[in-house]
Design an enzyme around this catalytic site. Structure first.
Site, PDB file in Angstrom:
ATOM      1  N   GLN A   1      25.775  11.325 -23.182  1.00  0.00           N
ATOM      2  CA  GLN A   1      25.094  10.761 -22.015  1.00  0.00           C
ATOM      3  C   GLN A   1      25.954  10.904 -20.754  1.00  0.00           C
ATOM      4  OE1 GLN A   1      22.059   9.811 -21.896  1.00  0.00           O
ATOM      5  NE2 GLN A   1      21.443   9.188 -23.948  1.00  0.00           N
TER       6      GLN A   1
ATOM      7  N   TYR B   1      17.986  12.544 -34.553  1.00  0.00           N
ATOM      8  CA  TYR B   1      18.461  13.211 -33.337  1.00  0.00           C
ATOM      9  C   TYR B   1      19.754  12.504 -32.891  1.00  0.00           C
ATOM     10  CZ  TYR B   1      13.502  14.594 -33.385  1.00  0.00           C
ATOM     11  OH  TYR B   1      12.254  15.036 -33.765  1.00  0.00           O
TER      12      TYR B   1
ATOM     13  N   GLU C   1      21.086  15.480 -37.325  1.00  0.00           N
ATOM     14  CA  GLU C   1      21.279  16.259 -36.101  1.00  0.00           C
ATOM     15  C   GLU C   1      21.282  17.750 -36.436  1.00  0.00           C
ATOM     16  OE1 GLU C   1      21.727  17.877 -32.639  1.00  0.00           O
ATOM     17  OE2 GLU C   1      21.470  15.698 -32.774  1.00  0.00           O
TER      18      GLU C   1
ATOM     19  N   ASP D   1      16.229   9.287 -30.854  1.00  0.00           N
ATOM     20  CA  ASP D   1      16.790   9.670 -29.547  1.00  0.00           C
ATOM     21  C   ASP D   1      16.622  11.177 -29.359  1.00  0.00           C
ATOM     22  OD1 ASP D   1      18.112   9.705 -27.135  1.00  0.00           O
ATOM     23  OD2 ASP D   1      20.110   9.544 -27.999  1.00  0.00           O
TER      24      ASP D   1
ATOM     25  N   CYS E   1      13.733  10.003 -22.556  1.00  0.00           N
ATOM     26  CA  CYS E   1      14.132  10.441 -21.217  1.00  0.00           C
ATOM     27  C   CYS E   1      12.950  11.017 -20.442  1.00  0.00           C
ATOM     28  CB  CYS E   1      15.266  11.461 -21.296  1.00  0.00           C
ATOM     29  SG  CYS E   1      14.927  12.897 -22.324  1.00  0.00           S
TER      30      CYS E   1
END
Length: 430
Positions: free
Chosen positions: A258, A287, A308, A353, A380
């Protein structure tokens, strides 16, 4: 037919950041316009039911309009002309609209937006385009590189890296070296940075000279886009360290983290509070990236399964597990929609995420099949969140668990831009 230019009143803000008005009953998206303003717009796209353009003159200004900090070269921060309190207000409104229009969720429980502690200088990573000796950003809707003296969104060390790279190219550019882009990641905790060059030819000397101009640049990698095997450490450190959520993370040049650390801590807090994990519970982190949520949350639950697809992120995550002496987190490398089909056992809670494109439909179906009691979705893009919530919240067959949306909390991760980050918490109901 639309004219080349037109005048209109802006009455709303659209996802993506454009002002919205109407001309002869048709919608016009006006880049740079604010609600309540009368503006003149030059159109660059015309459709039968809508048009897009850019404000070229403000005839009646909104009280929310302020002087932009970077008038030239500031296309990457397209809301810098908006007072910060108004930015927060517009983003929350856009989120509510998207949840209702695209997700079919009227009166969604949307909290007030959490403002960023820093309106400027918050970004810990940057990606610059290079053309010859010019280093900067692409102009809007163009591949033209626009140079800037400094970027007010970046941490100081990243602006120092930009200046050092520009000096390096100015004095040492070789015909045998073609550089297309450069990235820099900084440690918010420790103040140093890691660079990455993309291009071809004699990049080793460029990397050495770049680092020699900036002691805070701990290392430089290079990558040749034409050769997927060429991703080598050229000079200095291979990774940087970052403190986050009470953990020490190892971050390589390729892994995502981030960009606004202070606000990322708020994301973690919201996920932790929303899931209310217990010591005996099992958590799924889909994720997962480098384990941004998996590692801190492992301290309050029994087991974490992190999924991931990017190998570099998984490797960073595993290295961070060893750094923190964590033994109850297991990483699975592969596409989330594939790995979820192979997992054994049940989960009490899940974190989603995903990247900007959202969750794969098969991943959402797999989550529903696993039926965790609570889900925290970190998004997002409000539109993509609304799309995915429509699947997660749908009515299901009798006897199958269904979910209710408990709260959505927007977090301003990207001041001066229209980007919207938020955490949605879902809970299983009978």
């Amino acid at each position: 037919m639309y004219p080349e230019e037109l005048e209109l009143t802006i009455n709303d803000m659209a996802q993506g950041g454009d002002g919205v008005g109407r001309w002869e009953g048709r919608v016009v998206f006006a880049q740079g316009g604010l609600p309540g303003e009368r503006v003149r717009v030059r159109l660059h796209e015309r459709r039968s039911d809508f048009a897009r353009g850019k404000v070229i003159k403000v005839l009646e200004a909104s009280p929310d309009r302020i002087e932009p900090r970077l008038p030239e070269g500031g296309d990457h921060m397209s809301w810098q002309h908006i007072d910060y309190a108004a930015q927060l207000r517009f983003k929350r409104s856009i989120l509510q609209q998207q949840l209702e229009r695209l997700g079919g969720i009227p009166d969604a429980p949307v909290d007030e937006m959490i403002p960023s502690p820093k309106e400027w200088g918050y970004r810990n990573s940057a990606h610059f385009h290079v053309h010859g000796k010019k280093v900067g950003y692409h102009a809007a809707n163009s591949r033209r590189v626009v140079e800037i003296a400094e970027d007010p969104l970046l941490m100081p060390v990243l602006n120092e890296a930009l200046l050092a790279l520009r000096d390096t190219l100015h004095y040492t550019l070789s015909d045998n070296m073609q550089l297309s882009s450069a990235s820099v990641r900084a440690s918010s905790s420790f103040g140093y940075a890691l660079g990455m060059l993309k291009g071809s030819g004699e990049l080793a000397g460029t990397a050495w000279r770049w680092r020699s101009r900036l002691p805070a640049l701990a290392g430089v990698h290079y990558s040749n886009p034409a050769d997927s095997r060429a991703n080598l450490l050229i000079e200095g450190a291979e990774a940087i360290s970052e403190e986050f959520g009470g953990m020490l993370f190892e971050l390589s040049a390729q892994s995502f983290f981030q960009v606004n650390k202070a606000q990322a801590e708020n994301l973690l807090r919201l996920v932790r509070e929303g899931l209310d994990l217990q010591p005996e519970q099992r958590l799924l982190d889909a994720y997962s990236g480098v384990g941004t949520f998996a590692l801190p949350l492992s301290q309050i639950c029994g087991e974490v399964v992190a999924v991931e697809e990017h190998p570099a992120a998984v490797q960073d995550g595993q290295n961070s597990l060893m750094l923190n002496n964590i033994s109850n987190v297991q990483f699975y490398e592969g596409r989330v929609e594939h790995i979820l089909m192979t997992l054994d056992g049940s989960f009490d809670a899940a974190v989603l995420d995903p990247p900007r494109r959202g969750c794969h439909p098969s991943a959402l179906e797999a989550i529903l099949a696993l039926a965790p009691t609570k889900i925290a979705y970190v998004a997002c893009s409000p539109g993509i969140l609304a799309r995915d919530l429509k699947i997660l919240l749908r009515e299901r067959e009798i006897g199958m668990p269904r979910y209710e949306l408990r709260r959505v909390t927007p977090v301003d991760m990207f001041p001066q831009t229209p980007h919207i980050e938020c955490v949605a918490v879902l809970e299983q109901v009978a």
